[in-house]
Design an enzyme around this catalytic site. Structure first.
Site, PDB file in Angstrom:
ATOM      1  N   HIS A  86     -37.133 -73.913 -54.431  1.00  0.00           N
ATOM      2  CA  HIS A  86     -35.905 -73.519 -54.851  1.00  0.00           C
ATOM      3  C   HIS A  86     -34.889 -73.809 -53.613  1.00  0.00           C
ATOM      4  O   HIS A  86     -35.126 -73.835 -52.814  1.00  0.00           O
ATOM      5  CB  HIS A  86     -35.876 -72.099 -55.266  1.00  0.00           C
ATOM      6  N   CYS A  96     -34.007 -62.980 -48.459  1.00  0.00           N
ATOM      7  CA  CYS A  96     -34.563 -64.319 -48.076  1.00  0.00           C
ATOM      8  C   CYS A  96     -33.127 -65.442 -48.136  1.00  0.00           C
ATOM      9  O   CYS A  96     -32.184 -64.939 -48.341  1.00  0.00           O
ATOM     10  CB  CYS A  96     -35.510 -64.822 -49.205  1.00  0.00           C
TER      11      CYS A  96
END
Length: 703
Positions: A65, A219
């Site tokens: 991603h 993250c």
């Protein structure tokens, strides 16, 4: 989730053998449907994200991603591989691969849906249904949440209900005597009352409060791992019987944990790969600090580890690395406009202060080496003699002058940043630079920052087509907001603010006599009221703003502000020295450090004392600060450096009288603190004994 994934974005027979090939295969499906505008650029962003940390998860899942300016709208593509593709997970290749693409600007609603998907990936029932799906439409529907997942044991549900709550069945009168045996644990009080009685672990657990944990997950992209770690920790917490609350600092938004929840927590877990925002909130608690993948893969171990640390009494105090990020500082739900305005202004001031310190001290050193005429030296780029001190002084002055030139743009830019996050930076800096151009100065920077933040916030509320969302933060918002702010600063508010700034400068230049003393008192009170807080920063910013266009009045203001700011820590240090019995052992240790902090003009050195006894320390500090500010102004002391404490005394006008002003204020505060603390009644005999015992322990004993 209807726009995120369609059957055309699903490949149930993914044949790619490597993660790069798998990402390309799925990305090509996105590009074919206009979701990705530049395939090569998007794949480069995916690879860059993968290089930061592998995206494979235990359980056969891969989630490549990224955020990318080549993505037109949030999109998800799904591939199922029979052979498996290695995404770096510890348990082997992934057979379920989700390619998540988010625009650089990240639409919040869609990103929240992606975060929900990330949580579903921790659900074995969900992943099992995807492995069993027999056509792309079914798989896409499952991911969208439209297809009910198979439940293999529906009939098993009523049975435990009948067993666990027999007394609630109206006709089950014959069964009533049997459940009455359940209250037998009431015998526990007898066991606890008896010395040496062995209480069973279940009874002890039932009587004890649950262990409370707060966790933060984050993250680099804030799309997948952030929410998967949160879900894994929450699930493990339920299984372990602990109360666990997670704060996700991801793309779908950032909502701070309730301060009361943080205060009540017994332990903290950080599962993150980017810096935790406002980390100092969690100081002083047992803490486990790991990467975000550890939160996904071994949450139960992390919970066990933090419980062990709490049992041992281990604590971790995260360092507060500078001011909190603006998104942290503006997160209180109940904040009114006045509170938010103060936070926005303080954000700008906090980012401006390093430029003040660097530029001001360089200029001060230049004056010390080359005299006050060094500001007329030619450019060192054209004339520099290595062996001449004047050339070195000119170099320092010109570097410092350049740094000082950023004060107003940085102030404006980060006020806008505090209001609107990164999109506010460009119009804020532009507005601040225009404030300098039209001679609106420090006040112009304040107004420009507020205007820039307001304009960006207004633009962000406008609904735009999905195709434009990806370019909004990098093209549309900077373009429109800079144009609007520039128009307002040049043609509407710039000249009036410049006139006001000139009037303020002229007033400072004419300060003398009683007016100067009154201003000194006011500035001294502001510097010592909250010891580094908002009022302190307002007074300091006022003084520093005057240094941008220095005159005799503004230099007096700077001297008074620094002198008053030195008083509280110096006075606390002196008080702990002359009357140590009035302070705890910890306060006496803090007093030793306060000597250095006060001498260096770090007012915050008095905060530990004010926090422990605000009603005595703060009024005493204010009295001393007012005396010092008044004397400094009355003596006509001046200062060209914005910081430095006693270390810049050679740059102070009337240096001996300046030291007299500082010493007088320190003596007043010390006397008041000692007097007020001496009048109080001992809070408890134990505390008095501790205060008396520590000096005796430190006194040498002759043998």
């Amino acid at each position: 989730m209807s726009e995120l994934i369609t059957a055309e974005l699903v490949d149930l027979d993914l044949s790619a053998g490597t993660k790069e090939a798998a990402a390309r295969s799925l990305a090509e499906r996105m590009a074919a449907r206009g979701r990705v505008t530049d395939l090569a650029g998007f794949l480069a962003d995916v690879a860059a994200r993968e290089a930061q940390m592998p995206t494979g998860l235990d359980g056969g899942i891969g989630i490549p991603h990224c955020r990318s300016e080549h993505v037109t709208e949030p999109t998800l593509a799904f591939g199922r591989s029979a052979a498996g593709v290695d995404f770096g997970a510890a348990d082997g290749p992934a057979d379920l691969i989700f390619l998540i693409a988010a625009p650089a600007g990240g639409d919040a609603d869609h990103l929240s849906i992606l975060s929900t998907l990330a949580r579903h990936l921790m659900d074995e029932e969900f992943t099992g249904a995807l492995r069993a799906a027999d056509d792309p439409a079914t798989a896409a529907a499952l991911i969208r949440g439209e297809e009910p997942r198979a439940v293999t044991e529906p009939e098993a549900v009523p049975e435990p209900q009948a067993v666990t709550e027999p007394a609630t069945v109206p006709g089950a009168t014959a069964a009533v005597p049997e459940p009455e045996a359940v209250p037998e644990p009431e015998a526990v009080p007898e066991a606890t009352a008896a010395p040496g009685a062995d209480v069973g672990p279940q009874a002890a657990a039932a009587s004890a409060a649950p262990f409370r944990i707060v966790a933060v997950t984050s993250c680099p992209t804030g799309i997948a791992h952030t929410y998967m770690a949160a879900e894994a920790l929450a699930k493990a917490g339920r299984e372990a019987g602990v109360e666990l609350v997670v704060e996700t600092q991801g793309s779908a938004g950032f909502k701070r944990l309730d301060p009361a929840v943080v205060a009540a927590a017994d332990g903290v877990i950080f599962a993150h790969d980017v810096e935790v925002r406002d980390k100092a909130r969690f100081a002083g608690k047992p803490t486990v600090d790991v990467g975000v993948k550890a939160g996904v893969n071994r949450p139960a171990e992390l919970i066990a580890e933090v419980r062990e640390k709490a049992a041992r009494g281990d604590t971790c105090a995260p360092a507060a690395a500078g001011p909190a990020a603006p998104m942290d500082r503006d997160g209180e739900a109940g904040d009114g406009f006045g509170t938010r305005l103060r936070k926005w202004l303080m954000t700008g001031v906090s980012y401006m202060v390093p430029f003040v310190a660097a530029g001001g001290l360089l200029i001060a050193l230049a004056f010390a080496i080359g005299g006050y005429g060094i500001n007329k030296a030619p450019s060192v780029a054209e004339h520099f003699v290595w062996g001449e001190s004047a050339s070195w002084a000119a170099l320092l002055f010109q570097i410092g002058n350049v740094a000082f030139g950023f004060l107003v743009p940085v102030l404006a830019g980060f006020i806008a940043y505090g209001m609107a996050d990164r999109p506010g930076l460009v119009p804020g800096f532009v507005g601040g630079s225009i404030a300098l151009t039209v001679n609106a100065g420090f006040l112009g920077g304040l107004i420009a920052g507020l205007l820039a933040g307001a304009v960006v916030m207004a633009v962000q509320r406008v609904e735009v087509p999905p195709a434009l969302r990806g370019i909004m933060p990098v093209v549309v918002i900077p373009l429109l907001s800079s144009a609007v702010v520039g128009f307002l600063m040049f043609l509407v508010v710039g000249k009036p603010i410049a006139a006001l700034q000139k009037a303020l400068t002229d007033w400072l230049s004419g300060l003398s006599g009683a007016n100067a003393v009154i201003l000194g008192v006011i500035l001294g009170l502001m510097m010592t009221f909250d010891l580094g807080g908002p009022l302190n920063k307002v007074a300091y910013a006022f003084a520093v703003g005057g240094l941008a266009n220095p005159n005799d009045g503004s230099l007096k203001v700077m001297a008074a502000v620094m002198a008053a700011g030195m008083v509280p820590p110096l006075a606390m240090a002196l008080a702990t020295t002359v009357r140590g019995r009035l302070f705890t052992r910890t306060e006496r240790e803090n007093g030793k450090a306060a000597w250095v902090l006060g001498a260096s003009f770090i007012t915050e050195g008095a905060i530990p004392f004010a926090a422990a006894d605000p009603l005595r320390v703060i009024p005493s500090a204010m009295a001393g600060g007012a005396v010092t500010g008044a004397l400094s102004m009355a003596f006509g002391c001046t200062l060209r450096a914005p910081h430095g404490g006693i270390f810049v005394v050679p740059l102070i006008g009337q240096p001996l009288l300046y030291l007299v002003a500082v010493l007088a204020g320190t003596a007043v505060t010390t006397a008041l603190v000692v007097l007020l603390k001496g009048l109080r009644k001992p809070a408890a005999p134990q505390a008095a004994a501790e205060a008396d015992r520590a000096p005796a322990e430190s006194t040498p004993v002759a043998v």
